[in-house]
Write an enzyme that holds these catalytic residues in place. Structure first.
Site, PDB file in Angstrom:
ATOM      1  N   LYS A  96       0.842  -1.201   0.000  1.00  0.00           N
ATOM      2  CA  LYS A  96       0.000   0.000   0.000  1.00  0.00           C
ATOM      3  C   LYS A  96       0.869   1.240   0.000  1.00  0.00           C
ATOM      4  CE  LYS A  96       0.883   1.279   4.450  1.00  0.00           C
ATOM      5  NZ  LYS A  96       1.570   2.533   4.830  1.00  0.00           N
ATOM      6  N   ASP A 144      -2.978  -1.635   9.829  1.00  0.00           N
ATOM      7  CA  ASP A 144      -2.970  -1.705   8.371  1.00  0.00           C
ATOM      8  C   ASP A 144      -3.498  -3.023   7.829  1.00  0.00           C
ATOM      9  OD1 ASP A 144      -1.882   0.831   8.188  1.00  0.00           O
ATOM     10  OD2 ASP A 144       0.169   0.138   7.878  1.00  0.00           O
TER      11      ASP A 144
END
Length: 297
Positions: free
Chosen positions: A10, A137
């Site tokens: 990401k 996350d």
């Protein structure tokens, strides 16, 4: 039977950080984009829980029960009364300790792989709940695409991404500890009022339109000053990428990987070549976003 799951890295196109909470975490407005750099996690039956790893920087990955992938398998097994006798092999391609959620991706991959291997039939909601317990996350690594994370990043709202964005990621020679970067953030803001974190509407609009120029004007990372304070040479890497034609530059998450938004694939390739030639980073990787979340192959 074995199950292999592919999971993306990401980039945070906005990371707005609030002040430290009583529990030590920080409230965030975290705009995630999944990018086309992937780890693959393979789950296979074994006599006991075992972790192996291959690929770049595999030597830096813990192979005991502190590994997030191992913790994911244990959490799922405990909920469903399964003996966690599984061999998890992680094929690394996401930079290790680079601010791109590689460990979180491996946790999401292990969770999905073990769910399929053991036939636990966990719902999406249950998987996301386990993800949130594992780390801020991890839920996004499962979901992928584009999303706004609030709370400490674990509460997700899917976002529209109206096109393909082109990126270059410069991998630094060395790592940064996320807790250390947050401690430095707190130190740098010790006597400064820290506003509540809010997602930029201009950034969300640029993302929805697929407008790279508009997105470039709104990229922001409140952890960047702290990362640069701890790893000053990243300034040189950012300068090289900017000079090579990147539309915008930023530290990815808590770093030390740096991210460069490019106008198109040709521009991204040129930025990557300049970074590789500069000697300011270990390697440079080209990728696109958004990318799909954890996927059984």
């Amino acid at each position: 039977m074995t199950v292999t799951v592919r999971v993306p890295a990401k980039v945070n196109v906005q990371l707005a950080v609030g002040g430290a909470r009583p529990d030590g975490f920080h409230d965030l407005a975290n705009v995630f984009l999944a990018v086309s750099l992937y780890d693959e996690v393979t789950a296979a039956p074994a006599g006991e829980l075992r972790i192996t790893c291959s690929g770049p920087d595999a030597g830096q990955v813990p192979l005991d029960r502190t590994n997030l992938a191992a913790r994911a398998a244990l959490a799922l097994a405990e909920r469903h009364g399964v003996v966690p006798a599984v061999h998890l092999h992680i094929a690394k391609d996401i930079p290790v300790a680079g601010g791109m959620a590689g460990g979180s991706a491996d946790a999401a991959g292990a969770l999905l792989a073990c769910d399929a291997l053991w036939g636990t039939g966990a719902s999406r909601e249950e998987l996301l709940e386990i993800c949130a317990e594992l780390g801020s996350d991890v839920p996004f690594s499962l979901v992928g695409g584009a999303a706004l994370g609030t709370g400490r990043g674990e509460r997700l709202r899917p976002l529209e991404a109206g096109g393909t964005f082109h990126w270059v990621f410069a991998v630094a020679d060395g790592g940064l500890s996320t807790p250390a970067v947050y401690r430095e953030f707190d130190r740098l803001n010790e006597n400064v009022p820290v506003p509540e974190p809010v997602a930029s509407q201009d950034l969300l609009d640029a993302l929805a339109k697929g407008d790279a120029l508009a997105l470039a004007a709104t990229l922001a990372n409140d952890l960047q000053p702290a990362a640069l304070s701890l790893f000053p040479s990243l300034n040189d890497t950012l300068t090289v990428g900017s000079s090579a034609g990147a539309l915008a530059t930023l530290v990815s998450g808590s770093g030390p990987t740096t991210a460069f938004l490019a106008a198109d694939a040709e521009s991204a390739a040129a930025v990557a070549r300049a970074l590789m030639a500069s000697g300011t980073c270990r390697t440079a990787r080209v990728a696109t976003s958004p990318a799909a979340g954890a996927t059984v192959l």
